[in-house]
Scaffold this motif. Structure first.
Motif, short mmCIF file in Angstrom:
data_model
loop_
_atom_site.label_atom_id
_atom_site.label_comp_id
_atom_site.label_asym_id
_atom_site.label_seq_id
_atom_site.Cartn_x
_atom_site.Cartn_y
_atom_site.Cartn_z
N ARG A 10 0.85 -1.20 0.00
CA ARG A 10 0.00 0.00 0.00
C ARG A 10 0.88 1.24 0.00
NH1 ARG A 10 -4.33 -1.91 4.55
NH2 ARG A 10 -5.09 -3.69 3.36
N GLU A 11 0.36 2.30 -0.59
CA GLU A 11 1.08 3.57 -0.59
C GLU A 11 1.04 4.16 0.82
OE1 GLU A 11 0.74 6.25 -4.00
OE2 GLU A 11 -0.88 4.94 -4.65
N ALA A 13 0.30 6.43 3.88
CA ALA A 13 -0.87 7.28 4.15
C ALA A 13 -0.83 7.72 5.61
CB ALA A 13 -2.15 6.52 3.87
N ASN A 18 -3.50 14.90 3.22
CA ASN A 18 -3.60 14.60 1.79
C ASN A 18 -2.19 14.54 1.20
OD1 ASN A 18 -4.43 14.20 -0.82
ND2 ASN A 18 -4.89 16.37 -1.18
N ILE A 19 -1.75 13.33 0.86
CA ILE A 19 -0.43 13.14 0.26
C ILE A 19 -0.63 12.82 -1.21
CG2 ILE A 19 1.68 11.77 0.27
CD1 ILE A 19 1.12 11.16 3.22
N PRO A 20 -0.10 13.64 -2.12
CA PRO A 20 -0.25 13.35 -3.55
C PRO A 20 0.37 12.00 -3.90
CG PRO A 20 0.62 15.56 -3.22
CD PRO A 20 0.66 14.87 -1.89
N ARG A 21 -0.29 11.29 -4.80
CA ARG A 21 0.17 9.97 -5.21
C ARG A 21 1.58 10.06 -5.79
NH1 ARG A 21 -3.37 5.39 -7.86
NH2 ARG A 21 -1.84 3.76 -7.52
N GLY A 22 2.47 9.21 -5.32
CA GLY A 22 3.85 9.17 -5.80
C GLY A 22 4.77 10.18 -5.15
N ALA A 23 4.27 11.00 -4.22
CA ALA A 23 5.10 12.02 -3.58
C ALA A 23 6.04 11.41 -2.54
CB ALA A 23 4.23 13.08 -2.93
N GLU A 25 7.99 7.82 -1.40
CA GLU A 25 8.31 6.46 -1.79
C GLU A 25 7.92 5.48 -0.69
OE1 GLU A 25 12.17 5.65 -3.32
OE2 GLU A 25 12.25 7.52 -4.42
N SER A 26 7.47 4.33 -1.10
CA SER A 26 7.11 3.28 -0.16
C SER A 26 8.27 2.30 -0.04
CB SER A 26 5.86 2.57 -0.66
OG SER A 26 5.52 1.53 0.21
#
Length: 74
Positions: A10-11, A13, A18-23, A25-26
């Motif tokens: 999961r990304e 969170a 609100n964290i922009p997608r891809g901002a 790294e996982s």
């Protein structure tokens, strides 16, 4: 030999943020336990491959060396 383990990644969170997608790294770690070891033949080359959603992400080749040659007599 093929070994598979299904894992859901999961990304990152944070509740209420609100964290922009891809901002961000996982990072994930996976450990495989082979209780009796792996039956790898000596003097052979092998390869670990990582696939995510059927896409090759990375691979690592390694070699299993055999015992040193014994003495030569005569």
């Amino acid at each position: 030999m093929r070994v598979a383990q299904n894992i859901e990644f999961r990304e990152p969170a944070i509740p209420g943020v609100n964290i922009p997608r891809g901002a961000v790294e996982s990072a994930n770690q996976v450990v495989l336990n082979f209780g009796n070891g792996l039956p790898l033949a000596v003097s052979q080359a092998y390869q670990w491959r990582v696939h995510i959603d059927h896409e090759l992400i990375d691979s690592y080749s390694f070699f299993v060396p055999g015992p040193p040659a014994g003495p030569v007599l005569g």
